[in-house]
Design a protein around this motif. Structure first.
Motif, PDB file in Angstrom:
ATOM      1  N   VAL A  45     -35.786 -13.474  16.752  1.00 50.66           N
ATOM      2  CA  VAL A  45     -36.089 -14.855  16.371  1.00 50.66           C
ATOM      3  C   VAL A  45     -35.480 -15.165  15.011  1.00 50.66           C
ATOM      4  CG1 VAL A  45     -37.947 -16.448  15.725  1.00 50.66           C
ATOM      5  CG2 VAL A  45     -38.172 -15.009  17.750  1.00 50.66           C
ATOM      6  N   VAL A  46     -34.727 -16.260  14.960  1.00 49.97           N
ATOM      7  CA  VAL A  46     -34.104 -16.719  13.719  1.00 49.97           C
ATOM      8  C   VAL A  46     -35.028 -17.718  13.012  1.00 49.97           C
ATOM      9  CG1 VAL A  46     -32.121 -17.933  12.740  1.00 49.97           C
ATOM     10  CG2 VAL A  46     -31.797 -16.346  14.659  1.00 49.97           C
ATOM     11  N   SER A  47     -35.578 -18.675  13.778  1.00 54.36           N
ATOM     12  CA  SER A  47     -36.516 -19.642  13.204  1.00 54.36           C
ATOM     13  C   SER A  47     -37.396 -20.222  14.304  1.00 54.36           C
ATOM     14  CB  SER A  47     -35.781 -20.755  12.458  1.00 54.36           C
ATOM     15  OG  SER A  47     -34.981 -21.506  13.334  1.00 54.36           O
ATOM     16  N   VAL A  48     -38.572 -20.726  13.883  1.00 56.50           N
ATOM     17  CA  VAL A  48     -39.541 -21.319  14.802  1.00 56.50           C
ATOM     18  C   VAL A  48     -39.984 -22.643  14.191  1.00 56.50           C
ATOM     19  CG1 VAL A  48     -41.752 -20.998  15.957  1.00 56.50           C
ATOM     20  CG2 VAL A  48     -40.302 -19.031  15.533  1.00 56.50           C
ATOM     21  N   HIS A  49     -40.084 -23.676  15.043  1.00 60.45           N
ATOM     22  CA  HIS A  49     -40.425 -25.019  14.565  1.00 60.45           C
ATOM     23  C   HIS A  49     -41.513 -25.631  15.433  1.00 60.45           C
ATOM     24  CE1 HIS A  49     -36.764 -24.713  12.175  1.00 60.45           C
ATOM     25  NE2 HIS A  49     -36.241 -24.172  13.260  1.00 60.45           N
TER      26      HIS A  49
END
Length: 169
Positions: A45-49
């Motif tokens: 995972v690079v980013s979560v929004h």
């Protein structure tokens, strides 16, 4: 799409978010945050929004909100979180919740077709921004309530999951 064209939406959204949530809405928001936190722990995972609006290119001001967007080093995952209780079946290509165990809810909006359209909109939007159509966008529906009784067809569907499926063991 100028800033001032979106100002009424921004003001209405800000006002709505400042109000105290109804108990059911608060539980749904908590479920979304739980899924968001579980997604952060997944490998790659690079980013979560949370609560991301996906533009619909076929409408001048249209867009749809996605509960959780997970960007990994291989794909983008769009997650619609459902805090359903009771029997959940897959019928005619969509999710159906049974109220009190016997009758399907009549007020339910389509779920799987809608999250698929949002995934297509995101893919189209991203490819138009980057001139690269290789972004893989995967739609997913996560059933967050522990009392959700998922039918075997729902469990086997490639775009559905329960919270324990999202958690890293």
């Amino acid at each position: 799409f100028g800033l001032f064209e979106r100002l009424p939406w921004f003001n209405a959204t800000r006002e709505a978010r400042s109000k105290t949530l109804h108990r059911r809405e608060a539980k749904s928001m908590a479920a979304e945050r739980n899924v968001l936190e579980a997604a952060k722990k997944l490998p790659g995972v690079v980013s979560v929004h949370h609560g991301i609006r996906i533009p619909n290119p076929q409408m001048s001001l249209g867009s749809g909100e996605v509960d959780v967007v997970v960007i990994t080093n291989r794909a983008c995952l769009l997650i619609e979180v459902k805090n359903f209780i009771g029997k959940i079946n897959l019928e005619d290509g969509d999710i159906v919740q049974y109220k009190n165990g016997s009758k399907p809810r009549k007020d339910t909006k389509e779920i799987l077709p809608l999250v698929r359209r949002k995934a297509q909109d995101l893919k189209r939007w991203a490819s138009s921004l980057s001139s690269n159509a290789t972004l893989e966008v995967v739609p997913m529906v996560v059933f967050s309530h522990p009392q959700a009784d998922l039918d075997k067809t729902v469990k086997a569907h490639p775009h559905t999951a329960a919270p324990h499926d999202v958690e890293v063991q």
